[in-house]
Design an enzyme around this catalytic site. Structure first.
Site: not given
Ligand code: COA
Length: 323
Positions: A113, A250, A280
């Site tokens: 990215c 980004h 993204n």
């Molecule tokens: N829909 C519904 N629930 C989801 C889900 C989805 N698409 N994806 C994950 N969950 C659930 C998880 O299983 C978890 O459930 P649990 O509490 O029962 O275990 C809950 O939602 C919270 O998950 P978590 O991973 O802690 O959420 P978060 O607030 O960290 O958000 C992201 C997850 C991925 C959105 C966030 O971490 C993020 O944006 N990270 C950066 C990713 C990124 O930018 N990647 C590209 C880099 S270039």
């Protein structure tokens, strides 16, 4: 002194749109969860058979047109991509063939990215040292091809697209500075675990051709590295944060974008946001956001832009640009 300056921008998004409601039918997720956690409402997906080079070609032609240049003026092609059409030749060489350009250097840059920032940084150095006068710099991805559409933690985040700029030599300041960083120790935060060098049979046996991500850790790493790079970029140019006209980040997650804007003390109406409409698009996201804001008249000539990105590697980078 020779500077490089962005003289034209272009972008392309494939026609097919996949909404959060469409995803609700594919995995256990909801429109509300995706919007609240990421800011994403929809993403574009390449049609069957439509490749990264197909997207790159449209974006490149649009950038050439905006710059008032023909493909024959181009003397360097750099394509940032993680999803090349072929293992080789590079997508840059395939694009060169499409544009009927012959002889100039053409190569891909792989920094996931952060790829476009790396590509811009490399092309800027070619132009500044007199090795090129008219560079075509592209970020293009069909990330949907390496996403596991049964994994709700990753599949809601990504989309396909391409963005391009024409970078030309001139006497006036354009690209003021570029900053590129990586720390390979964070390999497994965000990666595709297998590649060709481990053997195709292994990739197939383990079904290991998809993006794996430790989301919460990536989130923290992104906020920390972007905070640091904002300071580094301002310091390198002796600028105060109030002198930045636009933040062009980004487009991974609206909450990460808001954190960087807060760090810069920038109101969100000075931040270009496309993550809601495009998700993204990896290396394409920064040039697509730039092109969107140039074409809708927000970004104007003479304004100071801070471009930044982070991604797998872990990589991160920025560019300060007088547009
Ligand atoms: N829909 C519904 N629930 C989801 C889900 C989805 N698409 N994806 C994950 N969950 C659930 C998880 O299983 C978890 O459930 P649990 O509490 O029962 O275990 C809950 O939602 C919270 O998950 P978590 O991973 O802690 O959420 P978060 O607030 O960290 O958000 C992201 C997850 C991925 C959105 C966030 O971490 C993020 O944006 N990270 C950066 C990713 C990124 O930018 N990647 C590209 C880099 S270039």
């Amino acid at each position: 002194m020779i500077w490089s300056r962005i003289t034209g921008t272009g972008g392309y998004l494939p026609e097919k749109v996949l909404t959060n409601h469409d995803l609700e039918k594919m995995v256990d997720t909801s429109d509300q969860w995706i919007r609240e956690r990421t800011g994403i409402a929809k993403r574009h997906i390449a049609a069957d058979g439509q490749t990264t080079c197909d997207l790159a070609e449209v974006a490149a032609r649009r950038a050439l047109e905006a710059a008032g240049r023909s493909a024959q003026d181009v003397d360097l092609i750099v394509v940032a991509t993680t999803t090349p059409d072929k293992i080789f030749p590079s997508t840059a060489c395939l694009l060169q063939q499409r544009l009927d350009v012959h002889g100039c250097a053409a190569f891909d840059v792989q920094a996931v990215c952060t790829g476009f920032i790396y590509a811009l940084g490399v092309a800027d150095k070619f132009v500044r040292t007199g090795s090129a006068r008219c560079a075509l710099v592209v970020g293009a991805e069909t990330f949907s091809r390496i996403v596991d559409w049964t994994d709700r933690q990753t599949c809601v985040l990504f989309g396909d697209g391409a963005g391009a700029v024409i970078l030309e030599a001139g006497d006036e300041p354009g690209v003021l500075s570029t900053h590129m960083h990586a720390d390979g120790a964070y390999e497994t935060l965000l990666h595709v675990p297998f590649g060709v060098s481990q053997g195709y049979d292994k990739v197939c046996e383990h079904h290991a051709y998809y993006v794996e991500m430790r989301g919460t850790e990536v989130f923290k790493m992104a906020v920390n590295t972007l905070g640091r790079i904002v300071d580094e970029t301002l310091e390198a140019n002796g600028l105060d944060r109030s002198q930045i006209d636009w933040l062009i980040p980004h487009q991974a997650n609206i909450r990460i974008i808001q954190a960087t804007a807060r760090k810069l003390g920038m109101p969100m109406d000075r931040v270009v946001v496309t993550v809601d409409e495009q998700a993204n698009t990896s290396a394409a996201s920064v040039p697509l956001a730039l092109d969107t804001a140039v074409r809708d008249g927000r970004v104007k000539r003479g304004e100071t832009l801070l471009l930044e990105a982070f991604g797998g590697g872990f990589t991160w980078g920025s560019a300060l640009v007088k547009f």
